[in-house]
Design an enzyme around this catalytic site. Sequence first.
Site, PDB file in Angstrom:
ATOM      1  N   ASP A  15       0.790  -1.198  -0.210  1.00 38.15           N
ATOM      2  CA  ASP A  15       0.092   0.067   0.055  1.00 38.15           C
ATOM      3  C   ASP A  15       0.932   1.205  -0.027  1.00 38.15           C
ATOM      4  OD1 ASP A  15      -2.427   1.502   0.218  1.00 38.15           O
ATOM      5  OD2 ASP A  15      -1.820   2.019   2.305  1.00 38.15           O
ATOM      6  N   SER A  16       0.146   2.315  -0.353  1.00 43.02           N
ATOM      7  CA  SER A  16       1.056   3.704  -0.251  1.00 43.02           C
ATOM      8  C   SER A  16       1.410   3.932   1.112  1.00 43.02           C
ATOM      9  CB  SER A  16       0.447   4.979  -0.640  1.00 43.02           C
ATOM     10  OG  SER A  16      -1.162   4.801   0.065  1.00 43.02           O
ATOM     11  N   CYS A  78      -3.453  -1.110  -2.177  1.00 39.57           N
ATOM     12  CA  CYS A  78      -4.018   0.100  -2.391  1.00 39.57           C
ATOM     13  C   CYS A  78      -4.921   0.177  -3.374  1.00 39.57           C
ATOM     14  CB  CYS A  78      -2.721   0.850  -2.825  1.00 39.57           C
ATOM     15  SG  CYS A  78      -2.885   2.589  -3.040  1.00 39.57           S
ATOM     16  N   GLU A 157      -7.040   9.477   9.348  1.00 33.72           N
ATOM     17  CA  GLU A 157      -5.607   9.332  10.151  1.00 33.72           C
ATOM     18  C   GLU A 157      -5.575  10.118  11.023  1.00 33.72           C
ATOM     19  OE1 GLU A 157      -2.485   9.407   7.079  1.00 33.72           O
ATOM     20  OE2 GLU A 157      -2.930   7.868   6.042  1.00 33.72           O
ATOM     21  N   CYS A 189     -11.280   2.426  -1.248  1.00 37.86           N
ATOM     22  CA  CYS A 189      -9.970   3.024  -0.610  1.00 37.86           C
ATOM     23  C   CYS A 189      -9.752   2.231   0.464  1.00 37.86           C
ATOM     24  CB  CYS A 189     -10.281   4.490  -0.419  1.00 37.86           C
ATOM     25  SG  CYS A 189      -8.948   5.409   0.623  1.00 37.86           S
ATOM     26  N   THR A 190      -8.364   2.031   0.869  1.00 35.47           N
ATOM     27  CA  THR A 190      -7.857   1.199   1.866  1.00 35.47           C
ATOM     28  C   THR A 190      -8.384   1.922   3.218  1.00 35.47           C
ATOM     29  OG1 THR A 190      -6.045   2.519   1.835  1.00 35.47           O
ATOM     30  CG2 THR A 190      -5.841   0.376   1.140  1.00 35.47           C
ATOM     31  N   HIS A 191      -8.558   3.186   3.535  1.00 30.83           N
ATOM     32  CA  HIS A 191      -8.938   3.853   4.824  1.00 30.83           C
ATOM     33  C   HIS A 191     -10.398   3.606   5.106  1.00 30.83           C
ATOM     34  CE1 HIS A 191      -4.835   5.609   4.212  1.00 30.83           C
ATOM     35  NE2 HIS A 191      -5.044   6.257   5.218  1.00 30.83           N
TER      36      HIS A 191
HETATM   37  N1  DGL Z   1      -4.053   3.740  -0.004  1.00 32.16           N
HETATM   38  C1  DGL Z   1      -4.680   4.784  -0.898  1.00 32.16           C
HETATM   39  C2  DGL Z   1      -6.041   4.097  -1.876  1.00 32.16           C
HETATM   40  O1  DGL Z   1      -6.363   3.079  -1.096  1.00 32.16           O
HETATM   41  C3  DGL Z   1      -5.287   5.794   0.077  1.00 32.16           C
HETATM   42  C4  DGL Z   1      -4.249   6.692   0.521  1.00 32.16           C
HETATM   43  C5  DGL Z   1      -3.439   7.311  -0.509  1.00 32.16           C
HETATM   44  O2  DGL Z   1      -3.923   8.485  -1.292  1.00 32.16           O
HETATM   45  O3  DGL Z   1      -2.349   6.714  -0.559  1.00 32.16           O
HETATM   46  O4  DGL Z   1      -6.385   4.645  -2.543  1.00 32.16           O
END
Ligand code: DGL
Length: 272
Positions: A15-16, A78, A157, A189-191
Amino acid sequence: MTTKPIPESHIGVFDSGLGGLTVLTSLEKILPNESFIYFGDTAHVPYGNKSADTVIHYSRNIMNFFLRHNTKAVVIACNTASAVACKELRNSFDIPLFDVVAPSAVHANNISKTRKIGVIGTHSTIFSKAYTRSLADIKSDCSTIEISCPLFVPLIEEGWSDTPVAKEIACSYLKPFQKTEIDTLILGCTHYPIMGKTIQEAMKSHVQLVYSGETVGRKLAAHLKKNNCTNDSGILGETRFYVTDFPQKFDELGSRFIGRKIKEKKIIYFSR
Ligand code: DGL
């Protein structure tokens, strides 16, 4: 030539940053005997407002890292990287690769009764129209409405997912869905799973949320079984963590995402 994957080797998850820990949590639940390496590219986060070329470049570095570590399969946790980089990575790397877009699109297609699906994600994910394309790939008769919700990631976050300000922002972003007949909403989105309760409250109560950790986890489990590649050593799997910057922050925020202290060893890997 394809090398035969070793069942006892680990699965890579990247992931990022730390958001992919929501996906990792689902994978650990679905596949308790497997070992994982989680790679958070904290030096380059966020991916969600970067161009496809940049995200592809970072993702390639991470794939090379996994290749060097004899990874038996990789999950692109991600959503942004799944949306914009997956095709290029599949063409370049000879390793089973699982994105989070296709399994969630398939699941949403299976459960939607109104045949209208909502998608929320980062700017880059929504701009890519990856979910709409993925539904077209399976010849779905569902239509989609995609909305980017860029403020959700920083809110989550900050630990503000369940606050009045988050609720107000969620209502504002998700308002356009109120006038539609969508009955299924993909959390692209992961979050977003961390904010699931607030998102659900901002939607009509019958709208079902789709969580990518669960959908990709089921797909990965089926793949490992079909290819006789499950870890049947009888030893419970373990997870190791790698980040490219700021491990202290990863510890602190990550524990909230994963629901346990991240006390396992982390090694900083500097990608360029
Ligand atoms: N992990 C990113 C996603 O799922 C969200 C956070 C980012 O923008 O890096 O798109």
